[in-house]
Design a protein around this motif. Sequence first.
Motif, mmCIF file in Angstrom:
data_model
loop_
_atom_site.group_PDB
_atom_site.id
_atom_site.type_symbol
_atom_site.label_atom_id
_atom_site.label_comp_id
_atom_site.label_asym_id
_atom_site.label_seq_id
_atom_site.Cartn_x
_atom_site.Cartn_y
_atom_site.Cartn_z
ATOM 1 N N PRO A 1 -5.862 -5.213 -13.629
ATOM 2 C CA PRO A 1 -7.254 -5.430 -14.026
ATOM 3 C C PRO A 1 -8.219 -4.530 -13.251
ATOM 4 O O PRO A 1 -7.954 -4.215 -12.084
ATOM 5 N N LYS A 2 -9.313 -4.161 -13.882
ATOM 6 C CA LYS A 2 -10.254 -3.227 -13.282
ATOM 7 C C LYS A 2 -10.884 -3.802 -12.015
ATOM 8 O O LYS A 2 -11.187 -4.987 -11.939
ATOM 9 N N ASN A 3 -11.066 -2.900 -11.036
ATOM 10 C CA ASN A 3 -11.787 -3.227 -9.792
ATOM 11 C C ASN A 3 -11.119 -4.328 -8.972
ATOM 12 O O ASN A 3 -11.766 -5.004 -8.181
ATOM 13 N N PHE A 4 -9.828 -4.517 -9.165
ATOM 14 C CA PHE A 4 -9.078 -5.493 -8.376
ATOM 15 C C PHE A 4 -8.216 -4.758 -7.357
ATOM 16 O O PHE A 4 -7.626 -3.716 -7.667
ATOM 17 N N ASP A 5 -8.149 -5.312 -6.161
ATOM 18 C CA ASP A 5 -7.261 -4.758 -5.143
ATOM 19 C C ASP A 5 -5.845 -5.290 -5.359
ATOM 20 O O ASP A 5 -5.645 -6.353 -5.950
ATOM 21 N N ILE A 6 -4.875 -4.556 -4.841
ATOM 22 C CA ILE A 6 -3.493 -5.043 -4.877
ATOM 23 C C ILE A 6 -3.391 -6.275 -3.978
ATOM 24 O O ILE A 6 -3.922 -6.273 -2.862
ATOM 25 N N PRO A 7 -2.763 -7.342 -4.440
ATOM 26 C CA PRO A 7 -2.608 -8.533 -3.589
ATOM 27 C C PRO A 7 -2.004 -8.158 -2.234
ATOM 28 O O PRO A 7 -1.092 -7.335 -2.152
ATOM 29 N N ILE A 8 -2.522 -8.775 -1.188
ATOM 30 C CA ILE A 8 -2.108 -8.412 0.176
ATOM 31 C C ILE A 8 -0.617 -8.640 0.378
ATOM 32 O O ILE A 8 0.080 -7.815 0.970
ATOM 33 N N ASN A 9 -0.095 -9.775 -0.130
ATOM 34 C CA ASN A 9 1.331 -10.041 0.075
ATOM 35 C C ASN A 9 2.202 -9.027 -0.660
ATOM 36 O O ASN A 9 3.282 -8.653 -0.195
ATOM 37 N N LEU A 10 1.730 -8.553 -1.815
ATOM 38 C CA LEU A 10 2.482 -7.525 -2.545
ATOM 39 C C LEU A 10 2.404 -6.189 -1.807
ATOM 40 O O LEU A 10 3.407 -5.473 -1.719
ATOM 41 N N GLU A 11 1.237 -5.871 -1.279
ATOM 42 C CA GLU A 11 1.079 -4.617 -0.534
ATOM 43 C C GLU A 11 2.005 -4.594 0.682
ATOM 44 O O GLU A 11 2.629 -3.574 0.990
ATOM 45 N N THR A 12 2.112 -5.739 1.353
ATOM 46 C CA THR A 12 3.012 -5.841 2.510
ATOM 47 C C THR A 12 4.460 -5.664 2.082
ATOM 48 O O THR A 12 5.240 -4.975 2.745
ATOM 49 N N ALA A 13 4.822 -6.272 0.942
ATOM 50 C CA ALA A 13 6.193 -6.155 0.448
ATOM 51 C C ALA A 13 6.512 -4.712 0.061
ATOM 52 O O ALA A 13 7.629 -4.230 0.297
ATOM 53 N N ILE A 14 5.545 -4.012 -0.517
ATOM 54 C CA ILE A 14 5.761 -2.626 -0.928
ATOM 55 C C ILE A 14 5.961 -1.719 0.284
ATOM 56 O O ILE A 14 6.743 -0.761 0.231
ATOM 57 N N GLN A 15 5.289 -2.044 1.374
ATOM 58 C CA GLN A 15 5.484 -1.261 2.599
ATOM 59 C C GLN A 15 6.916 -1.359 3.099
ATOM 60 O O GLN A 15 7.478 -0.387 3.622
ATOM 61 N N GLY A 16 7.519 -2.534 2.922
ATOM 62 C CA GLY A 16 8.911 -2.713 3.333
ATOM 63 C C GLY A 16 9.901 -2.162 2.332
ATOM 64 O O GLY A 16 11.023 -1.793 2.680
#
Length: 292
Positions: A181-196
Amino acid sequence: MPLRIADIIHMPELRTRFFAGDQGKEREIRWAHVCELPDPTEWLGDADLLMTTGIGIPVAPEMQTTYIRKLADAGLAGLMIGENMQAPKDLNALQQAADMLNFPVLMTQYGVPFSSVTKAVIDAGRKEEFEHRNAMNRLFISARMAIEGLSLEQLLQRLEIDLHAELMLMDMQDRRKLWYPKNFDIPINLETAIQGQPLDFSDTHPVVRRYILDDGDIFAVSVPSGRGSILLIRHAQRHFMEYSLLHHLVAVVGIAIERLHVETERSLRIGSQLLDDLLNLRISPYEAEKKN
């Protein structure tokens, strides 16, 4: 959806209860078959439900433990025993082993034919196939609408309804914000998972990435387009859609992205040509306004 062990328990006509291993109630059942051999794993395997009158269940406690362990190691969905038939009277060792391995063991009343269990599994498979076929039909309709002019945002909203899923579209050129969706940030828990577990979809990496999160699993797959996009899917139902459906889903999104890219380039080209005509006095402002 595939039948689960819990579904068998909840069917009153099957008159079945847990005897052990109730923590494995979410196991899927793909087939149910009767086997009275001492080692059913020679004939049955992954997601099969073993049904038995108890003839093949050993009497010795240590052999009961081995029996259950073999079934669990072979990936069977569970064990269903007909009550008051031919199983050993003492099944304590089998019960303890099943509880330890979270391997479901069910007891079915004497009067229930095993064929009714097999029929329930077959009916569930037919329903799953029907739902899959309908989902594919809805997907093809959405693809046609995208080609005919449905915007990318409208398409994704329609696909969410079609597939009962939450969709997020990520632009690999800017991973901090979602394209949809427009102007939404990536969920923090998903961003953390993607880093791993980075979003790498090269030939030596999985086609689909799975991120197990507290609020539900998210699957990531690369969209086949020149834009470099990732589609993130959180399915609303208990199980994720099969790979063939996922493949067609990202293909439809890819078509929409490429169409958007072509339209943007066309608009830029027309605008650039119009500006050049104005600067070189090839057309009047009035004519330019009519073209715009």
